[in-house]
Design a protein around this motif. Structure first.
Motif, PDB file in Angstrom:
ATOM      1  N   PHE B  56     -36.410 -18.837 -18.717  1.00  0.00           N
ATOM      2  CA  PHE B  56     -37.487 -19.433 -19.522  1.00  0.00           C
ATOM      3  C   PHE B  56     -37.313 -19.072 -20.994  1.00  0.00           C
ATOM      4  CE2 PHE B  56     -41.609 -18.876 -21.598  1.00  0.00           C
ATOM      5  CZ  PHE B  56     -42.102 -20.174 -21.523  1.00  0.00           C
ATOM      6  N   LEU B  57     -37.020 -17.785 -21.265  1.00  0.00           N
ATOM      7  CA  LEU B  57     -36.837 -17.346 -22.656  1.00  0.00           C
ATOM      8  C   LEU B  57     -35.673 -18.089 -23.310  1.00  0.00           C
ATOM      9  CD1 LEU B  57     -37.324 -13.455 -22.439  1.00  0.00           C
ATOM     10  CD2 LEU B  57     -38.940 -15.155 -23.262  1.00  0.00           C
ATOM     11  N   TYR B  58     -34.637 -18.328 -22.522  1.00  0.00           N
ATOM     12  CA  TYR B  58     -33.479 -19.047 -23.053  1.00  0.00           C
ATOM     13  C   TYR B  58     -33.881 -20.468 -23.446  1.00  0.00           C
ATOM     14  CZ  TYR B  58     -29.042 -21.470 -23.236  1.00  0.00           C
ATOM     15  OH  TYR B  58     -27.994 -22.269 -23.640  1.00  0.00           O
ATOM     16  N   PHE B  59     -34.577 -21.165 -22.534  1.00  0.00           N
ATOM     17  CA  PHE B  59     -35.021 -22.539 -22.830  1.00  0.00           C
ATOM     18  C   PHE B  59     -35.983 -22.543 -24.015  1.00  0.00           C
ATOM     19  CE2 PHE B  59     -33.904 -23.388 -18.287  1.00  0.00           C
ATOM     20  CZ  PHE B  59     -32.889 -24.300 -18.553  1.00  0.00           C
ATOM     21  N   TYR B  60     -36.848 -21.556 -24.048  1.00  0.00           N
ATOM     22  CA  TYR B  60     -37.881 -21.467 -25.084  1.00  0.00           C
ATOM     23  C   TYR B  60     -37.262 -21.445 -26.481  1.00  0.00           C
ATOM     24  CZ  TYR B  60     -42.135 -19.681 -27.381  1.00  0.00           C
ATOM     25  OH  TYR B  60     -43.237 -19.526 -28.186  1.00  0.00           O
ATOM     26  N   HIS B  61     -36.152 -20.785 -26.575  1.00  0.00           N
ATOM     27  CA  HIS B  61     -35.516 -20.644 -27.890  1.00  0.00           C
ATOM     28  C   HIS B  61     -34.396 -21.655 -28.105  1.00  0.00           C
ATOM     29  CE1 HIS B  61     -37.715 -17.098 -29.089  1.00  0.00           C
ATOM     30  NE2 HIS B  61     -37.572 -16.649 -27.845  1.00  0.00           N
ATOM     31  N   ASN B  62     -34.139 -22.496 -27.124  1.00  0.00           N
ATOM     32  CA  ASN B  62     -33.082 -23.505 -27.259  1.00  0.00           C
ATOM     33  C   ASN B  62     -33.728 -24.815 -27.697  1.00  0.00           C
ATOM     34  OD1 ASN B  62     -30.923 -25.247 -26.957  1.00  0.00           O
ATOM     35  ND2 ASN B  62     -30.078 -24.058 -25.236  1.00  0.00           N
ATOM     36  N   LEU B  71     -39.930 -31.636 -25.289  1.00  0.00           N
ATOM     37  CA  LEU B  71     -40.885 -30.506 -25.343  1.00  0.00           C
ATOM     38  C   LEU B  71     -40.734 -29.777 -26.674  1.00  0.00           C
ATOM     39  CD1 LEU B  71     -40.276 -28.989 -21.802  1.00  0.00           C
ATOM     40  CD2 LEU B  71     -42.400 -30.043 -22.564  1.00  0.00           C
ATOM     41  N   SER B  72     -41.754 -29.065 -27.043  1.00  0.00           N
ATOM     42  CA  SER B  72     -41.617 -28.239 -28.249  1.00  0.00           C
ATOM     43  C   SER B  72     -42.180 -26.849 -27.959  1.00  0.00           C
ATOM     44  CB  SER B  72     -42.349 -28.882 -29.425  1.00  0.00           C
ATOM     45  OG  SER B  72     -43.687 -28.484 -29.436  1.00  0.00           O
ATOM     46  N   GLN B  73     -41.746 -25.877 -28.748  1.00  0.00           N
ATOM     47  CA  GLN B  73     -42.220 -24.490 -28.554  1.00  0.00           C
ATOM     48  C   GLN B  73     -43.735 -24.410 -28.644  1.00  0.00           C
ATOM     49  OE1 GLN B  73     -40.432 -21.773 -31.309  1.00  0.00           O
ATOM     50  NE2 GLN B  73     -38.759 -21.260 -29.910  1.00  0.00           N
ATOM     51  N   TYR B  74     -44.331 -25.284 -29.465  1.00  0.00           N
ATOM     52  CA  TYR B  74     -45.783 -25.208 -29.712  1.00  0.00           C
ATOM     53  C   TYR B  74     -46.611 -25.594 -28.484  1.00  0.00           C
ATOM     54  CZ  TYR B  74     -43.976 -24.759 -34.379  1.00  0.00           C
ATOM     55  OH  TYR B  74     -43.265 -24.321 -35.458  1.00  0.00           O
ATOM     56  N   GLU B  75     -45.943 -26.333 -27.577  1.00  0.00           N
ATOM     57  CA  GLU B  75     -46.650 -26.698 -26.335  1.00  0.00           C
ATOM     58  C   GLU B  75     -46.548 -25.586 -25.294  1.00  0.00           C
ATOM     59  OE1 GLU B  75     -45.463 -30.640 -24.931  1.00  0.00           O
ATOM     60  OE2 GLU B  75     -44.804 -31.029 -26.976  1.00  0.00           O
ATOM     61  N   MET B  76     -45.778 -24.619 -25.606  1.00  0.00           N
ATOM     62  CA  MET B  76     -45.578 -23.523 -24.639  1.00  0.00           C
ATOM     63  C   MET B  76     -46.358 -22.286 -25.082  1.00  0.00           C
ATOM     64  SD  MET B  76     -41.609 -23.723 -23.814  1.00  0.00           S
ATOM     65  CE  MET B  76     -40.919 -25.011 -22.867  1.00  0.00           C
ATOM     66  N   PRO B  77     -46.601 -21.350 -24.128  1.00  0.00           N
ATOM     67  CA  PRO B  77     -47.345 -20.143 -24.515  1.00  0.00           C
ATOM     68  C   PRO B  77     -46.554 -19.312 -25.534  1.00  0.00           C
ATOM     69  CG  PRO B  77     -46.493 -19.941 -22.296  1.00  0.00           C
ATOM     70  CD  PRO B  77     -46.253 -21.344 -22.710  1.00  0.00           C
ATOM     71  N   PHE B 154     -37.607  -7.818 -22.834  1.00  0.00           N
ATOM     72  CA  PHE B 154     -38.058  -7.528 -24.201  1.00  0.00           C
ATOM     73  C   PHE B 154     -36.874  -7.609 -25.181  1.00  0.00           C
ATOM     74  CE2 PHE B 154     -38.541  -4.252 -27.510  1.00  0.00           C
ATOM     75  CZ  PHE B 154     -39.692  -4.709 -28.142  1.00  0.00           C
ATOM     76  N   PHE B 155     -35.762  -7.022 -24.778  1.00  0.00           N
ATOM     77  CA  PHE B 155     -34.603  -7.041 -25.671  1.00  0.00           C
ATOM     78  C   PHE B 155     -34.008  -8.450 -25.783  1.00  0.00           C
ATOM     79  CE2 PHE B 155     -34.504  -2.380 -24.910  1.00  0.00           C
ATOM     80  CZ  PHE B 155     -34.581  -2.007 -26.251  1.00  0.00           C
ATOM     81  N   VAL B 156     -34.017  -9.186 -24.684  1.00  0.00           N
ATOM     82  CA  VAL B 156     -33.520 -10.572 -24.722  1.00  0.00           C
ATOM     83  C   VAL B 156     -34.379 -11.391 -25.686  1.00  0.00           C
ATOM     84  CG1 VAL B 156     -33.266 -12.703 -23.359  1.00  0.00           C
ATOM     85  CG2 VAL B 156     -32.463 -10.528 -22.447  1.00  0.00           C
ATOM     86  N   GLN B 157     -35.709 -11.238 -25.525  1.00  0.00           N
ATOM     87  CA  GLN B 157     -36.637 -11.977 -26.392  1.00  0.00           C
ATOM     88  C   GLN B 157     -36.459 -11.545 -27.858  1.00  0.00           C
ATOM     89  OE1 GLN B 157     -38.556 -14.419 -26.528  1.00  0.00           O
ATOM     90  NE2 GLN B 157     -39.908 -13.968 -28.273  1.00  0.00           N
ATOM     91  N   SER B 158     -36.279 -10.251 -28.084  1.00  0.00           N
ATOM     92  CA  SER B 158     -36.087  -9.757 -29.453  1.00  0.00           C
ATOM     93  C   SER B 158     -34.828 -10.361 -30.066  1.00  0.00           C
ATOM     94  CB  SER B 158     -35.950  -8.238 -29.459  1.00  0.00           C
ATOM     95  OG  SER B 158     -37.092  -7.660 -28.934  1.00  0.00           O
ATOM     96  N   TYR B 159     -33.797 -10.462 -29.278  1.00  0.00           N
ATOM     97  CA  TYR B 159     -32.518 -11.011 -29.758  1.00  0.00           C
ATOM     98  C   TYR B 159     -32.669 -12.505 -30.082  1.00  0.00           C
ATOM     99  CZ  TYR B 159     -27.750 -12.774 -29.541  1.00  0.00           C
ATOM    100  OH  TYR B 159     -26.581 -13.428 -29.818  1.00  0.00           O
ATOM    101  N   LEU B 160     -33.333 -13.205 -29.145  1.00  0.00           N
ATOM    102  CA  LEU B 160     -33.450 -14.655 -29.329  1.00  0.00           C
ATOM    103  C   LEU B 160     -34.452 -15.015 -30.433  1.00  0.00           C
ATOM    104  CD1 LEU B 160     -33.442 -15.784 -25.583  1.00  0.00           C
ATOM    105  CD2 LEU B 160     -31.598 -16.072 -27.229  1.00  0.00           C
ATOM    106  N   ALA B 161     -35.537 -14.253 -30.542  1.00  0.00           N
ATOM    107  CA  ALA B 161     -36.586 -14.583 -31.511  1.00  0.00           C
ATOM    108  C   ALA B 161     -36.183 -14.172 -32.926  1.00  0.00           C
ATOM    109  CB  ALA B 161     -37.890 -13.905 -31.126  1.00  0.00           C
ATOM    110  N   GLY B 162     -35.536 -13.018 -33.038  1.00  0.00           N
ATOM    111  CA  GLY B 162     -35.142 -12.530 -34.363  1.00  0.00           C
ATOM    112  C   GLY B 162     -36.357 -12.347 -35.251  1.00  0.00           C
TER     113      GLY B 162
END
Lengths: 347, 292
Positions: B56-62, B71-77, B154-162
């Protein structure tokens, strides 16, 4: 003096001497002059729960194999549990190999093996894994524990069954597995609680043979709690008899039996009264329990050949001559009587 | 003593240090747990949750993939403390409860049923070493399926979100670790204590479930009768919700109604439950060594 009266007198005399001995020994620390430092020292040991279980036990035990005897409820298992550190003494101290049990409990437990009376094992484990785990818990490395677990299984005769689940063992096999886990780490002191419980005669004989072998190895001291006198007699060199939480008797079996070496049972043919007279002349104490049978206690300095000499002189035939040694049962029963006798005297 | 000699010989080799005994119990208990197919299957399935969340995190940031899917990030939590509390922590709490329900009673009750306590305690270990060794199994397995994957997420999200996401949400790993460890420890001790009184695993499981269910129910009844938050002090579920809300810094509606209780009270609730369970358990285990 009639035969019956003579016999009674002899028994009474012996009993009163023993009662005096018993009262004296109760007042002092019970110990033997056997070689080596004491293995177990009980110093005014008292254990109570809602009532006193063990009262004022004092002893220094040095035996290679010590039997704990006593009627049901005498405190054998409580003493064993206290020696294992399971029960905390209400007062007094225990020292094992000179170390205070209360302050060196963990250190002492590395040197102790315990075989409980009841079924005790870890479920869903093969015999070898069970014993290996117990060895590791005693401080052996996993490799050493595995090696010794195999060895000890073969030693107790369960080599072929070592990969079977302990749950599937017969009662006799479980007893042997319990012994295996108790000795796998090579303890210096081994506690066995009713080791022959529920065993058939061949299995019992095998168990006793193993205990004797361990005793004779010289590496381990053994304490056996049992109510089976023949088991204790065949394995132990010392016995501690408990009664109502007190030490009724603590003795070295061999010495105890040797002390009665000069108690003879004679069967004769010929002039009985003259022969008895002759024996009394020598200083022997004589009793005649039944016809043609004579009980004789020979004093120090008198030898058997002197009895033969009198017999020859009076033309009496000695048909049989038996050394009557006390069995453990005699010692045990006497200890029970002595204790009640001394308690009666004290009150 | 060699096998072919079949003679008894003492042991004079080196002994392992005393702390090692705890790990012996841990190692054997863990091996026993892992040999059951049911638990292995459960364990693998429970790792699907973090795997799914990682996807999910991967799709969220892709962004490209999202735009292809209209879809857009804004439609997601939003991925923040609330997201981790609701979509990571809460399912993990349920998994931990199920794991302890299944495993907790199998740890101690078979030893008590088969009189194994005198065998353990006649060796150089104490009742607390024994409980610690067994407890470490649940703590390790529980950690593997709960806060350790959360830290990974948490680390995956931190890496992807920057863009400093990690520095803004540094509390998430701490929140996850604290909540999970409190939950695992208190539930494990309750499970051990219950199983120390019941010889059969199935019955022990039922009783463990019952104890928690009854305490929740009792708490709610008291709350309805007397009002205030006295009932919440008995209800472990309320305490857990308060801790999640406080540690994850969220009041999300998806957590349900958050009881009006101080965080320190909720924390103390877990500590007190743990201590009471531990004391009863120690007393119970020590009583078993005198049985023989």
């Amino acid at each position: 003096m009639s035969v019956e009266i003579a016999h009674k007198e002899l028994d009474n005399k012996k009993q009163s001497n023993e009662a005096v001995d018993s009262a004296e020994s109760a007042a002092s620390v019970v110990s033997f002059d056997s070689k080596g430092p004491p293995v177990i020292e009980l110093d005014n040991l008292c254990v109570s729960y809602d009532r006193p279980i063990l009262q004022d036990l004092k002893a220094q035990m040095r035996g290679r194999c010590i039997g704990l005897l006593g009627p049901n409820g005498a405190g054998k298992t409580t003493l064993l549990n206290t020696l294992l550190g399971f029960n905390r003494p209400t007062s007094g101290q225990i020292r094992l190999f000179g170390q205070n049990l209360a302050s060196n409990n963990q250190q002492i437990r590395t040197q102790v093996g315990y075989m409980p009376e009841r079924d005790a094992f870890i479920a869903d484990m093969t015999g070898i894994r069970f014993v290996r785990m117990m060895a590791e818990l005693s401080g052996l490395s996993p490799k050493e524990a595995l090696e010794r677990a195999h060895e000890v299984f073969f030693y107790v005769g369960l080599g072929e069954a070592r990969y079977r689940n302990v749950d599937s063992y017969s009662l006799g096999m479980k007893q042997l597995a319990k012994l295996a886990q108790a000795i796998v780490h090579g303890p210096r002191l081994l506690f066995l609680d009713e080791p022959t419980n529920g065993l058939d005669p061949p299995a019992r004989s095998r168990m006793l043979q193993l205990i004797r072998e361990i005793r004779d190895s010289g590496d381990t001291h053994i304490v056996i709690a049992s109510h089976l006198l023949p088991d204790i007699e065949s394995c132990c060199d010392e016995v501690l008899v408990l009664k109502e939480g007190r030490i009724a008797k603590y003795c070295n079996l061999e010495e105890e039996q040797r002390s009665n070496k000069q108690f003879l049972l004679l069967q004769i043919q010929g002039d009985e009264s003259a022969f008895v007279q002759g024996l009394r002349h020598l200083g022997c104490e004589v009793a005649i329990p039944n016809r043609r049978r004579i009980k004789v206690i020979i004093p120090d300095g008198v030898e058997i050949k002197q009895l033969y000499a009198i017999a020859e002189q009076l033309s009496v035939q000695i048909r049989s001559l038996d050394y009557k040694r006390d069995t453990l049962e005699d010692i045990f029963l006497r200890a029970m009587d002595e204790e009640s006798f001394s308690i009666r005297n004290q009150t | 003593m060699a096998i072919f000699l079949k003679a008894y010989k003492g042991y004079e080799g080196p002994l392992s240090p005393s702390f090692n005994r705890t790990f012996v119990i841990f190692r054997y208990a863990l091996a026993d747990v892992m040999k059951t197919r049911f638990f292995t299957a459960f364990f693998v399935l429970s790792l699907l949750l973090p795997l799914g969340l990682m996807c999910f995190l991967y799709f969220y940031h892709n962004i490209e993939l999202l735009s292809q899917l209209h879809l857009s990030q804004y439609e997601m939590p939003v991925i923040d403390g609330s997201f981790f509390a609701v979509f990571v922590q809460q399912p993990q709490n349920a998994l931990l409860f199920f794991m302890i329900l299944v495993l907790g009673p199998t740890m101690i009750s078979p030893d008590l049923r088969n009189n194994a306590m005198p065998l353990y305690l006649s060796r150089p270990i104490t009742a607390s070493t024994y409980i610690l060794g067994k407890g470490l199994v649940l703590l390790t397995l529980g950690s593997i399926i709960s806060w350790l994957p959360t830290i990974l997420l948490f680390f995956v999200q931190s890496y992807l979100a920057g863009d400093g996401w990690m520095s803004q949400h540094w509390y998430i790993p701490f929140a996850s670790m604290m909540t999970c460890l409190l939950w695992i420890t208190s539930l494990s001790l309750v499970a051990f204590t219950v199983s120390a009184f019941v010889k059969w695993k199935a019955l022990a499981r039922g009783m463990f479930f019952g104890v928690l269910f009854i305490s929740s129910l009792f708490g709610k009844v008291i709350e309805n009768i007397f009002g205030g938050n006295i009932g919440d002090l008995i209800n472990i579920e309320s305490g857990l919700t308060v801790l999640i809300s406080a540690f994850y810094r969220t009041t999300s509606e998806l957590l349900g109604s958050i009881p009006d209780m101080e965080t320190s009270h909720a924390f103390m609730q877990f500590v007190v439950i743990g201590i009471i369970a531990l004391l009863i358990l120690m007393h119970r285990i020590k009583s078993f060594q005198r049985v023989s």
